[in-house]
Design a protein around this motif. Structure first.
Motif, PDB file in Angstrom:
ATOM      1  N   TYR A 234       0.813  -1.170   0.066  1.00 31.76           N
ATOM      2  CA  TYR A 234      -0.120  -0.154  -0.066  1.00 31.76           C
ATOM      3  C   TYR A 234       0.924   1.128  -0.094  1.00 31.76           C
ATOM      4  O   TYR A 234       1.866   1.379   0.674  1.00 31.76           O
ATOM      5  N   PRO A 235       0.420   2.257  -0.621  1.00 30.98           N
ATOM      6  CA  PRO A 235       1.087   3.708  -0.356  1.00 30.98           C
ATOM      7  C   PRO A 235       0.899   3.968   1.067  1.00 30.98           C
ATOM      8  O   PRO A 235      -0.056   3.785   1.671  1.00 30.98           O
ATOM      9  N   GLU A 236       1.820   4.605   1.479  1.00 29.70           N
ATOM     10  CA  GLU A 236       2.085   5.154   3.102  1.00 29.70           C
ATOM     11  C   GLU A 236       0.701   5.949   3.316  1.00 29.70           C
ATOM     12  O   GLU A 236       0.030   5.604   4.291  1.00 29.70           O
ATOM     13  N   LYS A 237       0.143   6.713   2.537  1.00 31.88           N
ATOM     14  CA  LYS A 237      -0.992   7.610   2.873  1.00 31.88           C
ATOM     15  C   LYS A 237      -2.342   6.750   2.857  1.00 31.88           C
ATOM     16  O   LYS A 237      -3.041   6.995   3.660  1.00 31.88           O
ATOM     17  N   ALA A 238      -2.361   5.744   1.920  1.00 28.88           N
ATOM     18  CA  ALA A 238      -3.484   4.989   2.010  1.00 28.88           C
ATOM     19  C   ALA A 238      -3.641   4.005   3.385  1.00 28.88           C
ATOM     20  O   ALA A 238      -4.726   3.927   4.027  1.00 28.88           O
ATOM     21  N   ILE A 239      -2.575   3.419   4.047  1.00 29.90           N
ATOM     22  CA  ILE A 239      -2.684   3.134   5.329  1.00 29.90           C
ATOM     23  C   ILE A 239      -3.056   3.828   6.257  1.00 29.90           C
ATOM     24  O   ILE A 239      -3.956   3.697   7.168  1.00 29.90           O
TER      25      ILE A 239
END
Length: 180
Positions: free
Chosen positions: A138-143
């Motif tokens: 996952y991209p960091e932001k999505a997490i």
């Protein structure tokens, strides 16, 4: 690259290879995706395979989709699925995205095991990849945007990655070694 890995890689269809100069390149076609491209720097003793669902379309009437790419090293095989939009953490058509990703990884594992068996039969060798892991990136932001308690119930190893300004990530062999 170790000779047995090089021989196996050479045996495989060009459709599965994603080599470009000094990097293996995997591009996401989905317009909603927050990860547009993954590049993995080439080093010794591993290679990367990409998968297009069309590759299996001739084999199965209703095949489960494949994971995005496979990293093959001397000691382990990593089946990697990218989930990049914040909506990927929500249920779509009553299917948990983690369950769907696991099915995709298992579908890719079946194909990979078939390729290994075909290679072993053709070359009269016993190339074996017993250590396999399923990775969910996952991209960091999505997490950060959507954390779920369900994520710990699935055998997928979930890792957040940082995308650059072009929504690309760069990985290397050490990234996968750290996973385990």
């Amino acid at each position: 690259m170790r000779k047995d890995l090089q021989d196996f890689y050479s045996f495989l269809s060009e459709e599965l290879k994603c080599k470009a100069k000094n990097y293996y390149i995997i591009e996401e076609i989905d317009n909603k995706s927050r990860i547009k491209k993954v590049s993995i720097k080439q080093k010794e003793n591993f290679f990367v395979l990409k998968q297009k669902d069309q590759f299996k379309a001739g084999l199965f009437k209703n095949a489960i989709q494949s994971c995005d790419f496979i990293v093959v090293s001397c000691d382990k095989v990593y089946f990697v699925e990218l989930k990049s939009a914040p909506g990927d953490t929500e249920y779509d058509n009553d299917e948990n995205p983690l369950d769907k990703a696991l099915k995709q990884c298992k579908s890719s594992q079946l194909l990979f095991d078939y390729l290994c068996s075909a290679y072993n039969l053709q070359k009269s060798v016993n190339l074996n990849f017993e250590n396999k892991q399923f990775i969910y990136l996952y991209p960091e932001k999505a997490i950060e945007e959507k954390k779920s308690t369900e994520m710990n119930m699935n055998p997928l190893i979930q890792i957040s990655v940082k995308c650059d300004e072009n929504d690309c990530i760069e990985l290397d062999r050490d990234f996968f070694k750290k996973i385990g």
